[in-house]
Design a protein around this motif. Structure first.
Motif, PDB file in Angstrom:
ATOM      1  N   THR A  90       0.682  -1.067  -0.170  1.00 53.68           N
ATOM      2  CA  THR A  90       0.020  -0.048  -0.107  1.00 53.68           C
ATOM      3  C   THR A  90       1.007   1.362  -0.121  1.00 53.68           C
ATOM      4  O   THR A  90       1.886   1.417   0.707  1.00 53.68           O
ATOM      5  N   THR A 107      -0.453   4.901 -11.204  1.00 49.54           N
ATOM      6  CA  THR A 107      -1.659   4.531 -11.098  1.00 49.54           C
ATOM      7  C   THR A 107      -1.933   3.540 -12.046  1.00 49.54           C
ATOM      8  O   THR A 107      -2.768   2.483 -11.785  1.00 49.54           O
ATOM      9  N   HIS A 153      -1.409  -0.047 -10.485  1.00 53.12           N
ATOM     10  CA  HIS A 153      -2.325  -0.147  -9.447  1.00 53.12           C
ATOM     11  C   HIS A 153      -3.028  -1.468  -9.553  1.00 53.12           C
ATOM     12  O   HIS A 153      -3.629  -1.714 -10.709  1.00 53.12           O
ATOM     13  N   THR A 193      -6.326  -3.792  -8.048  1.00 57.61           N
ATOM     14  CA  THR A 193      -7.230  -3.825  -7.225  1.00 57.61           C
ATOM     15  C   THR A 193      -7.728  -5.204  -7.400  1.00 57.61           C
ATOM     16  O   THR A 193      -8.274  -5.751  -8.460  1.00 57.61           O
ATOM     17  N   GLY A 236     -14.202  -6.273  -4.327  1.00 56.85           N
ATOM     18  CA  GLY A 236     -13.375  -5.285  -4.707  1.00 56.85           C
ATOM     19  C   GLY A 236     -13.437  -3.898  -4.583  1.00 56.85           C
ATOM     20  O   GLY A 236     -12.658  -3.093  -4.132  1.00 56.85           O
ATOM     21  N   ALA A 237     -14.769  -3.598  -4.801  1.00 52.33           N
ATOM     22  CA  ALA A 237     -15.335  -2.010  -4.902  1.00 52.33           C
ATOM     23  C   ALA A 237     -15.017  -1.641  -3.335  1.00 52.33           C
ATOM     24  O   ALA A 237     -14.593  -0.390  -3.347  1.00 52.33           O
ATOM     25  N   ARG A 271     -11.343  -0.996  -2.527  1.00 50.46           N
ATOM     26  CA  ARG A 271     -10.871   0.325  -3.015  1.00 50.46           C
ATOM     27  C   ARG A 271     -11.197   1.287  -2.091  1.00 50.46           C
ATOM     28  O   ARG A 271     -10.571   2.182  -1.866  1.00 50.46           O
ATOM     29  N   GLU A 276      -8.908   7.381  -0.793  1.00 52.30           N
ATOM     30  CA  GLU A 276      -8.778   8.073  -2.334  1.00 52.30           C
ATOM     31  C   GLU A 276      -7.085   8.451  -2.615  1.00 52.30           C
ATOM     32  O   GLU A 276      -6.832   8.361  -3.684  1.00 52.30           O
ATOM     33  N   ASN A 322      -2.333   0.399  -4.253  1.00 59.82           N
ATOM     34  CA  ASN A 322      -1.941  -1.057  -4.137  1.00 59.82           C
ATOM     35  C   ASN A 322      -1.097  -1.269  -5.407  1.00 59.82           C
ATOM     36  O   ASN A 322      -1.428  -1.520  -6.302  1.00 59.82           O
ATOM     37  N   GLN A 352     -18.468   2.569  -0.258  1.00 59.90           N
ATOM     38  CA  GLN A 352     -18.188   2.981  -1.634  1.00 59.90           C
ATOM     39  C   GLN A 352     -18.788   4.292  -1.825  1.00 59.90           C
ATOM     40  O   GLN A 352     -17.997   5.071  -2.806  1.00 59.90           O
TER      41      GLN A 352
END
Ligand SMILES: Cc1cc2nc3c(=O)[nH]c(=O)nc-3n(C[C@H](O)[C@H](O)[C@H](O)COP(=O)(O)OP(=O)(O)OC[C@H]3O[C@@H](n4cnc5c(N)ncnc54)[C@H](O)[C@@H]3O)c2cc1C
Length: 389
Positions: free
Chosen positions: A48, A67, A70, A72, A91-92, A95, A100, A104, A382
């Motif tokens: 992270t 990015t 990244h 996820t 997953g969402a 995240r 924000e 990862n 989320q």
């Protein structure tokens, strides 16, 4: 008359060393990076990346490239000892929990992005290490294993937990190392174990041992072993090929497949989880940076962020004190040390929760994740991220 650029020798081409090279180059220094490994390392483990490192990467213009790397997971699944699913976090929601301003990313991918940004401007000498260090007040003299010698304004030891620079200029490792009674082993697998779904990260924790399998797409995966030990020296002496089968041989689930792939793994990261507690990070014109100086450990989940943020701050303060390296080093340490010490404290607190042997502690550890796995809570998290974004 133009004055010559100041020379910095940086030992270690990890996240800390490459960031220092990039930022020093940008501020007019002439860095040379010395790396013991024969070539660039890739892969590593997923980490992270957040906080001061994320902020510094943004200022350096590295965020778009980071990015793109990244990862996820489609879901994070927690497994019971019998191999069945205890619970899954979509997953969402993962995240949203990450926040924000956090990524990862594989350690090797952060190094790749830094390497791409710096290697055409700075010499990086592989298969070389530091052999001797001497100081005379104005300069630091560095003898290298390739038979050359360098005279520099600054020597940066960014050579990780077992830093040779620290051993040469500060004292033996045992004077500074605090073992947190855990070992970690990580390697890349060519095949995702059958019990783990493509795209997911699956974790089993049982009696002081954690095994996580991280699917990285196209059948590839990372295997992560983290366990408590009562004898770090024995485990280190055994090495991963003996210690991991001894500890995980009877674990079941994906452990047999992971152990089978360990035998042919290209490179295995295996070490104790230890902090470095160094009273002062510089001695004259030698400064330690990253894990060599403070290693907060994976329990704190912040070492890469401190490596990038710390290197960025160091270059900034050297620029602010162009004629006084020791003053820059003192200002740097005064500014950074409180954050490092907070993270070291966090690392020591998390130690007890990491791979608990006691089922009640395990249940308590997982409570926030179990709550996040509930659809209404997941939707709430989320939505919070969408509102902030
Ligand atoms: C399993 C695991 C999970 C982690 N998870 C996270 C996370 O989620 N978030 C986070 O921020 N951090 C995490 N960390 C910590 C993070 O990876 C480290 O803090 C960070 O990579 C430190 O970078 P570094 O450049 O200081 O040291 P290193 O990565 O150790 O790099 C040192 C470099 O120096 C070279 N070197 C070593 N000795 C010599 C020598 N004698 N001569 C020349 N070169 C030498 C090495 O080959 C290497 O290239 C994790 C660590 C582990 C092990």
């Amino acid at each position: 008359m133009t004055s010559r650029a100041k020379r910095a020798v940086i030992i270690g081409a990890g996240i800390a060393g490459l960031t220092a090279a990039l930022r020093l180059r940008q501020t007019g220094w002439d860095p040379l990076v010395i790396e013991r490994a024969p070539a660039r390392r890739s892969g590593g483990y997923a980490l992270t990346f957040s906080g001061i490192g994320y902020d510094a990467a943004e200022r350096m213009g590295l965020l778009p490239a980071l990015t793109r790397r990244h990862i996820t997971p489609d879901e994070m699944t927690y497994i019971k000892p019998n191999g069945k699913t205890r619970f899954s976090v979509p997953g969402a929601t993962v995240r949203a929990m990450l926040g924000e301003r956090a990524l990862n990313v594989l350690r090797g991918d952060i190094e790749d992005v830094l390497y791409e940004a710096v290697h055409e401007q700075v010499e990086i000498r592989f298969a070389t290490t530091v052999k001797a260090v001497a100081q005379d007040g104005l300069d630091v003299h560095v003898t290298l294993s390739d038979g050359t010698a360098e005279t520099a304004d600054l020597l940066i030891g960014a050579d990780g937990l077992h830093s040779a620079t620290r051993a040469l200029a500060f004292g033996p490792e045992e004077d500074f190392r605090i073992d947190l009674d855990h070992m970690v082993g990580v390697f890349m697998m060519d095949q995702l174990p059958e019990t783990v779904a493509e795209g997911s990260t699956a974790t089993l924790t049982v009696t002081g041992r954690t095994l996580a399998i991280i699917s990285l797409g196209q059948g590839r995966a990372g295997a992560f072993f983290g366990y408590r030990t009562d004898d770090v020296s024995r485990d280190l002496a055994e090495g991963p090929h003996k210690a991991l089968p001894r500890v995980y041989g009877q674990m079941g689930w994906a452990a047999p497949e992971a152990l089978a792939q360990l035998r042919s793994a290209e490179s295995v990261y295996y070490d104790s989880i230890s902090q470095m507690v160094v009273d002062r990070w510089s001695r004259g014109r030698v400064v330690l940076l990253g894990d060599a100086a403070w290693c907060v450990t994976l329990f704190a989940g912040y070492g890469s962020s401190l490596a990038v943020g710390g290197a960025d701050l160091l270059a900034g303060l050297l620029q602010r004190h162009p004629d006084d390296v020791p003053a820059a080093l003192a200002a740097w340490e005064a500014q950074l040390r409180p954050e490092v010490e907070r993270k070291q404290k966090l690392g020591r607190r998390v130690k007890g929760l990491y791979a608990p042997a006691d089922p009640l502690r395990l249940w308590l550890r997982d409570l926030p994740l179990r709550l996040a796995a509930l659809p209404p809570v997941g939707r709430l998290l989320q939505r919070r991220l969408q509102l902030k974004g």
